[in-house]
Design an enzyme around this catalytic site. Sequence first.
Site, PDB file in Angstrom:
ATOM      1  CB  VAL A  65      -0.883  -0.059   1.287  1.00 49.65           C
ATOM      2  CG1 VAL A  65      -1.650   1.560   1.578  1.00 49.65           C
ATOM      3  CG2 VAL A  65      -2.091  -1.176   1.156  1.00 49.65           C
ATOM      4  N   GLY A 110       4.684   3.782   3.305  1.00 47.87           N
ATOM      5  CA  GLY A 110       3.723   2.375   2.624  1.00 47.87           C
ATOM      6  C   GLY A 110       3.589   1.809   3.231  1.00 47.87           C
ATOM      7  CE  LYS A 111       5.013  -1.933   8.369  1.00 50.19           C
ATOM      8  NZ  LYS A 111       6.248  -0.641   8.672  1.00 50.19           N
ATOM      9  N   GLY A 112       3.743  -3.141   3.174  1.00 50.89           N
ATOM     10  CA  GLY A 112       3.716  -4.537   2.567  1.00 50.89           C
ATOM     11  C   GLY A 112       3.888  -5.221   2.797  1.00 50.89           C
ATOM     12  CG  ASP A 151       7.488  -3.931   9.281  1.00 50.63           C
ATOM     13  OD1 ASP A 151       7.277  -2.555   9.374  1.00 50.63           O
ATOM     14  OD2 ASP A 151       6.717  -5.175   9.693  1.00 50.63           O
TER      15      ASP A 151
END
Length: 425
Positions: A65, A110-112, A151
């Site tokens: 995202v 953002g992050k995924g 992460d």
Amino acid sequence: MSVVKRTSSNVLLDTALKNFYAAAEEMGLEDGLIEILSHSERRTAVSIPVEMDDGTVKVFDGYRVMHNTSIGPAKGGVRFHPEVCLDECEALGMMMTWKCSLAGIPYGGGKGGVCCEPLELSRKEKERICRTWAARMEPVVGAMTDVPAPDVNTGGPEMVWFMDTISKMRNRLEPAIFTGKPIPLWGSKGRTAATGYGVATCAIELLKNLNFDLAKATVAIQGFGNVGTYAALNMIQAGSKVVAISDITGTYYAKDGLDVKKAFDHVTNHPKHLLEGFTCPGCQKLDLPEVLYVDCTVLIPAALEGVINGKNADKVKAKYIVEAANGPVTPEGDAILDAKGILVVPDFLANSGGVIGSYFEWCQDLGGFFWTEEEYNERLVRIMRDNFQRVWAYSKDKNIKMRRAAFMAAIQRVADAARMRGIFL
Ligand code: NAD
């Protein structure tokens, strides 16, 4: 505010949205910007078919995202965990937008992730997942588009597989798309200590602002892992005493100060990197939670989320708390600390040394010229000090708590950039 507020059945996303709407309303942000910033620019979901070691085929769900890129490319980790979903990525991506904004670095958020149980995967299976995630996300990631990082359950090896896959697909090396890489593969010196170093910098600035003699300050640190160890080393370097440290094996306390360097060597050489068996002159061992209730100047929770809450916040005796972990104080705990007059430096200011360190790696990769550890640390301290002082001044000016001030200052910078850039089409 007359916008129709978004809600979500995902608790993390719902909370992120509620926090944003509350701050936006208090700031008097215009409705159009509230609409824009409460939505993500891009939500990408892909399937990841993988041949498992036993020859069967499994399909995993992968996500990325991009919340907002008004200030710069999206930045945020890729998480491997069974609870990863698109809404969780959106919530964490939104938080990254505010964190990068507050840090004053040229990034959006953002992050995924991949929904999987990493403990059940072999190294080869992980590699196949990473390579397919990267191949399918190739159109949406880029050094000036979206820059993923490690992460939960991902680290250097995963970043190398991502980078290698995209580099081969594009037939050119793409080191600046991913940060958190090993030093020989375009990683950066200084990153290991960056978060703890930044936490200590915030604690030191706080004490200086309050005219508190650093030599008289005592510090308690919950969690003696990556962040806690480097925070402790930097606090003693500044002349303060670290009187308590802890990890899953218990609390280690010495009224006149612990030998932090000895404790660091102890965990470095322990097979599981624990304090188990550690001792030094004057040191006594206490129960696990006791570190939170030590009479000290600064308490640094650097282990887990939610450790200071409605049930135990009244037992905290520290004068100040610098949040190193993500979310160590719950809203109920925060209210109690506030009533007791305990000042809290919020997590997304105090632990931003990590993302600032990622930015430094990206800068070096774009330029192909690498810094010394001294250069890295000198720049990190300068940025952390500036950020702390900016939030401090904002909170004094508006007469609000540092957490609220940090959040509002972060949103303001993104809103200003979005307003300047305008709405396309
Ligand atoms: P880590 O795994 O290296 O260390 C965690 C430490 O906490 C270990 O010493 C562990 O034994 C201890 N611990 C776990 N449960 C405990 C308990 N109940 N009581 C006392 N100690 C306990 O992790 P880390 O990288 O140091 O991260 C710590 C926190 O900081 C996490 O919340 C993480 O999300 C946050 N954070 C880390 C970074 C980073 O760059 N590493 C950046 C931003 C935020």
